[in-house]
Motif scaffolding. Structure first.
Motif, PDB file in Angstrom:
ATOM      1  N   ASP A 140       7.979  -5.047  13.727  1.00 25.31           N
ATOM      2  CA  ASP A 140       6.733  -4.843  14.401  1.00 25.31           C
ATOM      3  C   ASP A 140       6.226  -3.418  14.133  1.00 25.31           C
ATOM      4  OD1 ASP A 140       5.159  -6.083  16.623  1.00 25.31           O
ATOM      5  OD2 ASP A 140       5.564  -4.076  17.405  1.00 25.31           O
ATOM      6  N   VAL A 141       4.944  -3.266  13.807  1.00 28.06           N
ATOM      7  CA  VAL A 141       4.422  -1.945  13.454  1.00 28.06           C
ATOM      8  C   VAL A 141       4.704  -0.924  14.556  1.00 28.06           C
ATOM      9  CG1 VAL A 141       2.313  -0.604  13.100  1.00 28.06           C
ATOM     10  CG2 VAL A 141       2.648  -2.715  11.862  1.00 28.06           C
ATOM     11  N   PHE A 142       4.456  -1.327  15.794  1.00 32.66           N
ATOM     12  CA  PHE A 142       4.627  -0.368  16.880  1.00 32.66           C
ATOM     13  C   PHE A 142       6.090   0.058  17.030  1.00 32.66           C
ATOM     14  CE2 PHE A 142       5.240   1.005  21.216  1.00 32.66           C
ATOM     15  CZ  PHE A 142       4.249   1.968  21.309  1.00 32.66           C
ATOM     16  N   THR A 143       6.991  -0.921  16.977  1.00 33.22           N
ATOM     17  CA  THR A 143       8.409  -0.623  17.127  1.00 33.22           C
ATOM     18  C   THR A 143       8.884   0.311  16.016  1.00 33.22           C
ATOM     19  OG1 THR A 143       8.565  -2.899  17.864  1.00 33.22           O
ATOM     20  CG2 THR A 143      10.629  -1.721  17.579  1.00 33.22           C
ATOM     21  N   VAL A 144       8.491  -0.011  14.791  1.00 36.72           N
ATOM     22  CA  VAL A 144       8.955   0.796  13.661  1.00 36.72           C
ATOM     23  C   VAL A 144       8.394   2.216  13.746  1.00 36.72           C
ATOM     24  CG1 VAL A 144       8.852   1.054  11.155  1.00 36.72           C
ATOM     25  CG2 VAL A 144       9.321  -1.181  12.148  1.00 36.72           C
ATOM     26  N   PHE A 145       7.108   2.313  14.082  1.00 28.83           N
ATOM     27  CA  PHE A 145       6.489   3.631  14.041  1.00 28.83           C
ATOM     28  C   PHE A 145       6.775   4.478  15.273  1.00 28.83           C
ATOM     29  CE2 PHE A 145       3.008   2.238  10.871  1.00 28.83           C
ATOM     30  CZ  PHE A 145       3.959   2.275   9.873  1.00 28.83           C
ATOM     31  N   SER A 146       7.043   3.832  16.390  1.00 29.21           N
ATOM     32  CA  SER A 146       7.312   4.637  17.570  1.00 29.21           C
ATOM     33  C   SER A 146       8.761   5.106  17.565  1.00 29.21           C
ATOM     34  CB  SER A 146       7.013   3.838  18.837  1.00 29.21           C
ATOM     35  OG  SER A 146       7.824   2.693  18.868  1.00 29.21           O
ATOM     36  N   ASN A 147       9.576   4.423  16.799  1.00 26.77           N
ATOM     37  CA  ASN A 147      10.991   4.765  16.754  1.00 26.77           C
ATOM     38  C   ASN A 147      11.500   4.781  15.329  1.00 26.77           C
ATOM     39  OD1 ASN A 147      12.852   5.469  18.704  1.00 26.77           O
ATOM     40  ND2 ASN A 147      12.435   3.564  19.834  1.00 26.77           N
ATOM     41  N   PRO A 148      10.922   5.626  14.483  1.00 22.79           N
ATOM     42  CA  PRO A 148      11.317   5.567  13.073  1.00 22.79           C
ATOM     43  C   PRO A 148      12.784   5.929  12.898  1.00 22.79           C
ATOM     44  CG  PRO A 148       9.967   7.491  13.495  1.00 22.79           C
ATOM     45  CD  PRO A 148       9.984   6.701  14.753  1.00 22.79           C
ATOM     46  N   ARG A 149      13.520   5.070  12.211  1.00 29.46           N
ATOM     47  CA  ARG A 149      14.949   5.321  12.004  1.00 29.46           C
ATOM     48  C   ARG A 149      15.190   6.071  10.707  1.00 29.46           C
ATOM     49  NH1 ARG A 149      17.600   0.380  11.344  1.00 29.46           N
ATOM     50  NH2 ARG A 149      15.606  -0.685  11.408  1.00 29.46           N
ATOM     51  N   GLU A 150      14.299   5.819   9.737  1.00 25.65           N
ATOM     52  CA  GLU A 150      14.527   6.387   8.408  1.00 25.65           C
ATOM     53  C   GLU A 150      13.660   7.629   8.182  1.00 25.65           C
ATOM     54  OE1 GLU A 150      16.644   5.333   6.077  1.00 25.65           O
ATOM     55  OE2 GLU A 150      17.381   3.696   7.336  1.00 25.65           O
TER      56      GLU A 150
ATOM     57  N   ARG B  10       9.418   8.488   8.728  1.00 27.37           N
ATOM     58  CA  ARG B  10       8.872   9.669   9.390  1.00 27.37           C
ATOM     59  C   ARG B  10       7.907  10.399   8.453  1.00 27.37           C
ATOM     60  NH1 ARG B  10      14.170  11.536  11.331  1.00 27.37           N
ATOM     61  NH2 ARG B  10      14.476   9.471  12.219  1.00 27.37           N
ATOM     62  N   THR B  11       8.316  10.489   7.182  1.00 28.97           N
ATOM     63  CA  THR B  11       7.447  11.162   6.216  1.00 28.97           C
ATOM     64  C   THR B  11       6.097  10.455   6.131  1.00 28.97           C
ATOM     65  OG1 THR B  11       9.450  11.556   4.960  1.00 28.97           O
ATOM     66  CG2 THR B  11       7.376  12.082   3.869  1.00 28.97           C
ATOM     67  N   PHE B  12       6.142   9.124   6.089  1.00 29.60           N
ATOM     68  CA  PHE B  12       4.887   8.380   6.023  1.00 29.60           C
ATOM     69  C   PHE B  12       4.066   8.596   7.288  1.00 29.60           C
ATOM     70  CE2 PHE B  12       6.500   5.572   2.565  1.00 29.60           C
ATOM     71  CZ  PHE B  12       5.439   5.800   1.726  1.00 29.60           C
ATOM     72  N   LEU B  13       4.745   8.627   8.429  1.00 25.19           N
ATOM     73  CA  LEU B  13       4.036   8.834   9.687  1.00 25.19           C
ATOM     74  C   LEU B  13       3.338  10.184   9.688  1.00 25.19           C
ATOM     75  CD1 LEU B  13       6.452   7.431  12.380  1.00 25.19           C
ATOM     76  CD2 LEU B  13       4.079   6.791  12.040  1.00 25.19           C
ATOM     77  N   GLU B  14       4.021  11.171   9.114  1.00 27.75           N
ATOM     78  CA  GLU B  14       3.451  12.506   9.120  1.00 27.75           C
ATOM     79  C   GLU B  14       2.215  12.630   8.247  1.00 27.75           C
ATOM     80  OE1 GLU B  14       6.696  15.129   8.299  1.00 27.75           O
ATOM     81  OE2 GLU B  14       7.514  14.842  10.314  1.00 27.75           O
ATOM     82  N   THR B  15       2.100  11.711   7.241  1.00 29.18           N
ATOM     83  CA  THR B  15       0.929  11.823   6.366  1.00 29.18           C
ATOM     84  C   THR B  15      -0.357  11.587   7.134  1.00 29.18           C
ATOM     85  OG1 THR B  15       1.103   9.499   5.743  1.00 29.18           O
ATOM     86  CG2 THR B  15       2.140  11.105   4.275  1.00 29.18           C
TER      87      THR B  15
ATOM     88  N   THR C  79       0.839  -1.191   0.000  1.00 26.79           N
ATOM     89  CA  THR C  79       0.000   0.000   0.000  1.00 26.79           C
ATOM     90  C   THR C  79       0.874   1.239   0.000  1.00 26.79           C
ATOM     91  OG1 THR C  79      -1.770   1.140   1.179  1.00 26.79           O
ATOM     92  CG2 THR C  79      -0.131   0.055   2.535  1.00 26.79           C
ATOM     93  N   HIS C  80       0.279   2.370  -0.336  1.00 23.17           N
ATOM     94  CA  HIS C  80       1.011   3.623  -0.168  1.00 23.17           C
ATOM     95  C   HIS C  80       0.337   4.467   0.907  1.00 23.17           C
ATOM     96  CE1 HIS C  80      -2.072   4.559  -3.247  1.00 23.17           C
ATOM     97  NE2 HIS C  80      -2.196   5.655  -2.539  1.00 23.17           N
ATOM     98  N   GLU C  81      -0.687   3.856   1.556  1.00 25.74           N
ATOM     99  CA  GLU C  81      -1.429   4.595   2.563  1.00 25.74           C
ATOM    100  C   GLU C  81      -1.051   4.149   3.969  1.00 25.74           C
ATOM    101  OE1 GLU C  81      -5.748   5.439   0.758  1.00 25.74           O
ATOM    102  OE2 GLU C  81      -5.022   3.399   0.617  1.00 25.74           O
ATOM    103  N   MET C  82      -0.571   5.110   4.708  1.00 26.94           N
ATOM    104  CA  MET C  82      -0.181   4.852   6.080  1.00 26.94           C
ATOM    105  C   MET C  82      -1.363   4.350   6.905  1.00 26.94           C
ATOM    106  SD  MET C  82       2.543   5.087   7.517  1.00 26.94           S
ATOM    107  CE  MET C  82       2.903   4.651   9.180  1.00 26.94           C
ATOM    108  N   GLY C  83      -2.525   4.923   6.652  1.00 25.05           N
ATOM    109  CA  GLY C  83      -3.711   4.570   7.426  1.00 25.05           C
ATOM    110  C   GLY C  83      -3.998   3.080   7.381  1.00 25.05           C
ATOM    111  N   VAL C  84      -3.791   2.483   6.210  1.00 23.90           N
ATOM    112  CA  VAL C  84      -4.063   1.061   6.036  1.00 23.90           C
ATOM    113  C   VAL C  84      -3.166   0.229   6.950  1.00 23.90           C
ATOM    114  CG1 VAL C  84      -3.901  -0.832   4.376  1.00 23.90           C
ATOM    115  CG2 VAL C  84      -4.852   1.355   3.663  1.00 23.90           C
ATOM    116  N   VAL C  85      -1.889   0.597   6.963  1.00 23.73           N
ATOM    117  CA  VAL C  85      -0.931  -0.154   7.785  1.00 23.73           C
ATOM    118  C   VAL C  85      -1.286  -0.027   9.257  1.00 23.73           C
ATOM    119  CG1 VAL C  85       1.486  -0.350   8.439  1.00 23.73           C
ATOM    120  CG2 VAL C  85       0.879   0.149   6.077  1.00 23.73           C
ATOM    121  N   LYS C  86      -1.557   1.228   9.683  1.00 23.48           N
ATOM    122  CA  LYS C  86      -1.890   1.457  11.086  1.00 23.48           C
ATOM    123  C   LYS C  86      -3.150   0.713  11.488  1.00 23.48           C
ATOM    124  CE  LYS C  86       0.128   5.893  12.303  1.00 23.48           C
ATOM    125  NZ  LYS C  86      -0.196   7.321  12.513  1.00 23.48           N
ATOM    126  N   GLU C  87      -4.094   0.645  10.539  1.00 23.07           N
ATOM    127  CA  GLU C  87      -5.390   0.059  10.857  1.00 23.07           C
ATOM    128  C   GLU C  87      -5.288  -1.435  11.152  1.00 23.07           C
ATOM    129  OE1 GLU C  87      -8.232   2.185  10.271  1.00 23.07           O
ATOM    130  OE2 GLU C  87      -9.642   0.726  11.092  1.00 23.07           O
TER     131      GLU C  87
END
Lengths: 378, 228
Positions: free
Chosen positions: A246-256, A260-265, A220-228
């Motif tokens: 793990d979704v939580f690990t990656v998103f709570s501590n984005p390294r790249e 971060r850009t995807f999180l901000e969307t 997907t290109h939609e962050m919402g889908v992944v989070k959902e």
């Protein structure tokens, strides 16, 4: 919620059982296309591990190679080098009838649904059962079962063009599930649907994952889908997997930065930056105040952090934006707040937050000892 | 009464009306036989072109290029010259180069390349996504051809067949020039060589009616093959 945590528990057990080999493994997969005698590398040394029962999201911009990647899993795309292993079968070694039999074990749904327009709903599903070895009445029974599962029994004799997008995707899911696959591949399955239908299809996929234990890999290109719905995620850019886990690990501590850009969307915290840039009234500070962005990296939100700060350090906390989501039963996100109080208490507060594993980023500062750093941006 | 009207307006044709009827039957016979053979051949070559094409499901550069070139060459030869050039081969294949029997072979050679192209383009209209979903379902190349390509392009194939049939009627009239029989032959023999204008007009009208009937039939079939 409870059933969800149960599933996570079950997933954990599976993980322990198959510790040495994941359910789906991509090992050093590369893929290049030849165009005008030039080789274009679409996938570069991709390594992925998907466990049984996962909902694995692969997120990336268009052209990042994610479509090619998902097609390597069912062997529609051949590899230039590397190996794809699914349930102990080396996909890249399968040929002819073996490969076709394998593909019947892997369901796939598409962004454009790809239902045969000349066939009814019934006919479309029957097409997937052609080589199933079932007798005619058995096939009919199976099709009715599937239609019931996707909740469109009344559309049995309709043509795809008479269905709505959501109904079409449900038929496509029924078709993909016809041969009891262990894996369902979703190629931007919700990108052509409106937000409400997207939500219902995602919820439905999650239900399937829990009820049938089917492993889902979705791009997907939609962050919402992944989070959902996803429990694991991989971020892909220009054929390279930037990070995964793990979704939580990656998103709570984005390294790249891209993560971060995807999180901000999907986060409205980034809007505050925009407000500061135009110096909107909401973010204009009085002497001694600061604006901080608090991001939760561990599940500490339940600790009544804000009240704690106010009581302990006599700091006033004015929350101007917040974005906290529940991802995999854990809280993810943060908030932006204006802190005002004695300079010393503010220092203490920031120290305390760090102690509590909350990252605090000062994005605007109006304390007398500091320059108003953000002013330069204006 | 009617006899008199016919005699007045068709002074020459009325004398050879049985020859005229015979020529219509010959045309229909040529059309039916050459048409059926070319339909099967065209379908076959059209499918071969489609699957062997670069990016096709059974990509094969050699077969595609060879077939592609042959079709282009055959299509670029004017039909009337092709008939003459084919005479020795026609004799070899069917034993004679004249009459309806002798006409069928050049008709097949003349129309098959055109029909193959028409079929190729009809099948190319199938959404690649459908082919992909067929692959994901575990279909073989043969399965994809039958259950996806052919099944999904039936209306396009009907349209291609209608256009080709009309063309074939045209070619069958040209065959008449070299003694192929049929309406074309009638028009040349009586209308052109004996300057009997009414014979020419009657031939034109007969061809017009046949063509209209083909188009009408094509439309009917198309309506029945359309889904919602």
């Amino acid at each position: 919620m409870t059933s969800f945590s149960k599933r996570r528990g079950a997933g954990l057990e599976d993980r322990c059982m198959s510790e040495e080999a994941s359910f789906i493994q991509l090992k050093q997969v590369t893929k290049s296309f030849h165009k005008d005698s030039r080789a274009i590398e679409v996938l570069k040394d991709v390594n992925l591990e998907v466990d049984q029962g996962d909902i694995f999201g692969i997120i990336g911009y268009s052209g990042a190679g994610k479509s090619t990647l998902i097609r390597c899993i069912n062997g529609i795309e051949s590899l230039t080098s590397g190996e794809v292993i699914l349930d102990k079968q080396v996909v890249s070694n399968l040929r002819g009838e073996e490969l076709r039999r394998f593909r019947r074990q892997v369901g796939m749904i598409f962004q454009q649904f790809n239902l045969m327009p000349s066939r009814t709903v019934f006919g479309n599903i029957a097409l997937a059962l052609r080589k199933s070895g079932l007798s005619k009445p058995q096939k009919e029974q199976r099709i009715m079962e599937l239609l019931k599962l996707v909740d469109i029994e009344d559309k049995r004799d309709a043509y795809p063009s008479q269905l709505s997008g959501g109904q079409k995707q449900r038929v496509a899911i029924a078709r993909a599930l016809a041969n009891h696959p262990k894996v369902l591949l979703c190629d931007e399955a919700t990108s052509a649907l409106d937000p409400q239908t997207t939500k219902s299809i995602l919820r439905f996929l999650k239900d399937l994952n829990q009820k049938l234990g089917i492993t889902i890999v979705m791009i997907t290109h939609e962050m919402g889908v992944v989070k959902e719905i996803c429990n694991k995620v991989a971020i892909i850019d220009q054929g390279v997997i930037l990070e995964q886990g793990d979704v939580f690990t990656v998103f709570s501590n984005p390294r790249e930065p891209l993560t971060r850009t995807f999180l901000e969307t999907t986060s409205n915290l980034s809007k505050v930056n925009e407000l500061i840039r135009i110096n909107a009234p909401l973010v204009q500070l009085n002497e001694g105040q600061i604006i901080v962005k608090l991001t939760y990296t561990k599940t500490t939100v339940s600790e009544a952090l804000i009240s704690e700060i106010s009581r302990r350090f006599y700091v006033d906390v004015n929350i101007i934006a917040s974005d906290i989501e529940i991802v995999n039963d854990m809280l993810l996100g943060g908030l932006v707040a204006i802190l005002s109080g004695e300079p010393a208490s503010i220092e203490q507060t920031l120290g305390y937050l760090q102690e509590k594993n909350v990252s605090a980023e000062v994005i605007k500062d109006a304390r007398s000892s500091h320059q108003e750093i953000s002013a330069e941006c204006v | 009464m009617l006899d008199q009207v016919i005699k007045k307006f068709l002074p020459n044709v009325s004398k050879v009306s049985d020859v005229f009827y015979e020529s219509i039957l010959e045309t229909l016979k040529m059309f039916a036989i050459a048409g059926s053979i070319s339909f099967l051949l065209g379908l076959f070559f059209g499918i071969v072109l489609l699957v062997c094409k670069p990016g096709g499901i059974l990509e094969n550069k050699w077969i595609y290029n060879l077939l592609d070139k042959i079709i282009n060459v055959l299509r670029s030869i004017p039909f009337i010259i092709m008939i003459a050039a084919l005479i020795p081969l026609t004799r070899l294949v069917v034993g004679t180069a004249i009459g309806t029997t002798g006409a069928i072979f050049p008709l097949v050679v003349g129309i098959t390349p055109f029909f193959s192209r028409q079929i190729e383009s009809a099948l190319s209209g199938v959404d690649p996504g459908l082919v992909e979903s067929g692959k994901a379902m575990g279909m073989s190349a043969f399965g994809l051809i039958i259950h996806v390509y052919l099944k999904e392009s039936i209306p396009a194939i009907v349209r291609a067949t209608t256009i080709t049939s009309v063309n074939l009627i045209g070619l069958s009239a040209i065959v008449g020039v070299v003694g192929g029989g049929g309406i074309g032959n009638f028009a040349i023999m009586y209308g052109y060589q004996r300057s009997q204008v009414d014979a020419t007009y009657v031939s034109v009208i007969a061809l017009l009616i046949i063509v209209s009937m083909i188009e009408l039939l094509g439309k009917r079939v198309l309506r029945n093959t359309k889904y919602y």
